[in-house]
Design an enzyme around this catalytic site. Structure first.
Site, PDB file in Angstrom:
ATOM      1  N   TYR A  40      50.903  23.003  -7.272  1.00 57.31           N
ATOM      2  CA  TYR A  40      52.575  22.753  -6.640  1.00 57.31           C
ATOM      3  C   TYR A  40      53.033  23.585  -7.753  1.00 57.31           C
ATOM      4  CZ  TYR A  40      52.264  18.943 -10.204  1.00 57.31           C
ATOM      5  OH  TYR A  40      51.667  18.249 -11.126  1.00 57.31           O
ATOM      6  N   ARG A  59      54.340  30.155 -12.521  1.00 56.29           N
ATOM      7  CA  ARG A  59      53.339  29.899 -12.705  1.00 56.29           C
ATOM      8  C   ARG A  59      52.602  30.010 -11.373  1.00 56.29           C
ATOM      9  NH1 ARG A  59      54.827  24.369 -15.517  1.00 56.29           N
ATOM     10  NH2 ARG A  59      56.204  23.496 -13.879  1.00 56.29           N
ATOM     11  N   ARG A 107      35.242  19.779   7.562  1.00 56.15           N
ATOM     12  CA  ARG A 107      35.519  19.537   6.068  1.00 56.15           C
ATOM     13  C   ARG A 107      34.200  19.779   5.321  1.00 56.15           C
ATOM     14  NH1 ARG A 107      32.928  17.026   2.854  1.00 56.15           N
ATOM     15  NH2 ARG A 107      34.107  15.776   0.775  1.00 56.15           N
ATOM     16  N   HIS A 109      33.164  22.146   1.300  1.00 53.28           N
ATOM     17  CA  HIS A 109      33.874  23.025   0.500  1.00 53.28           C
ATOM     18  C   HIS A 109      34.407  24.136   0.752  1.00 53.28           C
ATOM     19  CE1 HIS A 109      32.243  18.636  -0.654  1.00 53.28           C
ATOM     20  NE2 HIS A 109      32.549  18.717  -2.006  1.00 53.28           N
ATOM     21  N   LYS A 154      48.386  24.487 -12.646  1.00 59.97           N
ATOM     22  CA  LYS A 154      48.734  22.365 -11.179  1.00 59.97           C
ATOM     23  C   LYS A 154      48.531  22.979 -10.301  1.00 59.97           C
ATOM     24  CE  LYS A 154      53.513  21.576 -12.499  1.00 59.97           C
ATOM     25  NZ  LYS A 154      53.404  19.918 -12.978  1.00 59.97           N
ATOM     26  N   LEU A 210      49.003  22.462 -19.572  1.00 58.63           N
ATOM     27  CA  LEU A 210      49.847  23.363 -19.015  1.00 58.63           C
ATOM     28  C   LEU A 210      51.007  23.454 -19.596  1.00 58.63           C
ATOM     29  CD1 LEU A 210      50.437  23.235 -15.264  1.00 58.63           C
ATOM     30  CD2 LEU A 210      51.897  22.085 -15.854  1.00 58.63           C
TER      31      LEU A 210
HETATM   32  N1  PMP Z   1      51.513  19.125 -18.453  1.00 57.05           N
HETATM   33  C1  PMP Z   1      51.212  18.705 -17.420  1.00 57.05           C
HETATM   34  C2  PMP Z   1      49.644  17.881 -17.446  1.00 57.05           C
HETATM   35  C3  PMP Z   1      52.181  17.995 -16.543  1.00 57.05           C
HETATM   36  O1  PMP Z   1      52.230  17.241 -15.416  1.00 57.05           O
HETATM   37  C4  PMP Z   1      53.813  18.517 -16.439  1.00 57.05           C
HETATM   38  C5  PMP Z   1      54.936  18.148 -15.888  1.00 57.05           C
HETATM   39  N2  PMP Z   1      54.879  19.096 -14.711  1.00 57.05           N
HETATM   40  C6  PMP Z   1      53.879  19.531 -17.735  1.00 57.05           C
HETATM   41  C7  PMP Z   1      52.740  19.951 -18.539  1.00 57.05           C
HETATM   42  C8  PMP Z   1      55.125  20.198 -18.351  1.00 57.05           C
HETATM   43  O2  PMP Z   1      55.395  20.496 -17.528  1.00 57.05           O
HETATM   44  P1  PMP Z   1      57.241  21.660 -17.898  1.00 57.05           P
HETATM   45  O3  PMP Z   1      57.861  21.952 -19.001  1.00 57.05           O
HETATM   46  O4  PMP Z   1      56.810  22.646 -16.949  1.00 57.05           O
HETATM   47  O5  PMP Z   1      57.733  20.461 -16.250  1.00 57.05           O
END
Ligand code: PMP
Length: 295
Positions: A40, A59, A107, A109, A154, A210
């Site tokens: 997402y 991303r 269902r 994996h 993400k 992330l």
């Molecule tokens: N780390 C995590 C685990 C997150 O969920 C987020 C927000 N989605 C971020 C960092 C920050 O990312 P961004 O600046 O792209 O929102």
């Protein structure tokens, strides 16, 4: 006398259709529902202009590549789909949530042979932190980072983040800061910066965090405004001794953490480097909103 009641209808996008949120349904065999098998993005939109759209779409592509799911849309198609959601949303400012799952299947994996991804786009309300919060800062708590080793994806499978975030909710705090093997990784839903001896520190991008879009904006602004900074691992002891701690995310922007595990950070108020960065961030955001800068 009758009173006209207008109920706001949220228009969402689901698999080729724009429809009211309450009319949107997915099959129970969707792998997003069964396995959290999806990725997402949340894209902030100011004055109906998506902020850093290309970076978010890049991303998204990286997340899809990591889960070996073909992108169902070209960047131009995504732009068109998002533009229509943005146009129809009630508010000028929104957080556009988009999700791609591996779609329905038995269902099992193992991937379906020919996945039919589910694509969902939803406009969310976007309210940047109130002035008082920016001026007071927020409290945070630390916890061991017990997530998997692909935190760079993400992914919609957010159960570890959900449990970690709840630790801070239960403690009356705004965020949980995560420590792995003695080093700071990130927050449960944000990236974390630290100021030590006047130097802004950021943990390097890796599989353990992330790669935040806001993280990149903050480092670009540090460069542009001559704020001394270094990207390197941050030890737990440095976090605890820091004069300033910040969290960043698309919805929280840049926010000072002024209490950590019940102890004041620095003098317990947002520090001078934070105030510079906050002002720079707001300036940049407003420039983008006025359309004077590439978004
Ligand atoms: N780390 C995590 C685990 C997150 O969920 C987020 C927000 N989605 C971020 C960092 C920050 O990312 P961004 O600046 O792209 O929102």
């Amino acid at each position: 006398m009758t009173t006209a009641v207008t109920t706001a209808v949220t228009t969402i996008y689901l698999n080729g259709h724009y429809l009211p949120l309450e009319d949107a349904h997915i099959p129970v065999m969707d792998r997003g529902f069964l396995f959290g098998d999806g990725v997402y993005e949340v894209i902030p939109v100011y004055s109906r202009r998506p902020f850093r759209l290309h970076e978010h779409l890049d991303r998204l592509q990286a997340s899809l590549d990591s889960i070996r799911l073909a992108n169902p849309h070209t960047p131009q198609e995504w732009e068109g789909l998002i533009a229509r959601i943005v146009e129809q949303a009630e508010s000028e400012d929104q957080g556009v949530y988009l999700q791609v799952t591996r779609g329905p299947g038995p269902r099992d994996h193992a991937f379906p042979k020919t996945p039919q991804p589910t694509v969902f786009i939803l406009p969310l309300a976007l309210t940047p932190p109130a002035r008082e919060l920016v001026e007071s800062g927020v409290a945070a708590i630390t916890a061991p980072d017990n997530r998997w080793l692909r935190c760079d994806i993400k992914a919609t499978s957010l159960l570890p983040n959900v449990l970690l975030r709840q630790i801070s909710v239960d403690a009356g705090c705004a965020e949980t800061l995560l420590l792995r093997d003695g080093f700071l990784s990130e927050g449960s839903a944000s990236n974390i910066f630290v100021v030590a001896d006047g130097l802004l520190l950021a943990p390097p991008k890796s599989n353990l965090m992330l790669p935040g879009i806001t993280y990149d904006v903050v480092l670009e602004l540090a460069r542009a405004h001559g704020i001394a900074h270094e990207v390197r691992p941050i030890a737990e002891a440095e976090l605890r001794a820091a004069c300033e701690v910040w969290l960043t995310s698309s919805t929280k922007e840049v926010l000072a953490v002024t209490t950590l595990d019940g102890q004041p950070v620095g003098d317990g108020r947002p520090g001078p480097v934070f105030r510079r960065m906050y002002a720079a961030y707001q300036d940049y955001k407003h420039t983008v909103m006025r359309g004077k800068e590439a978004v």
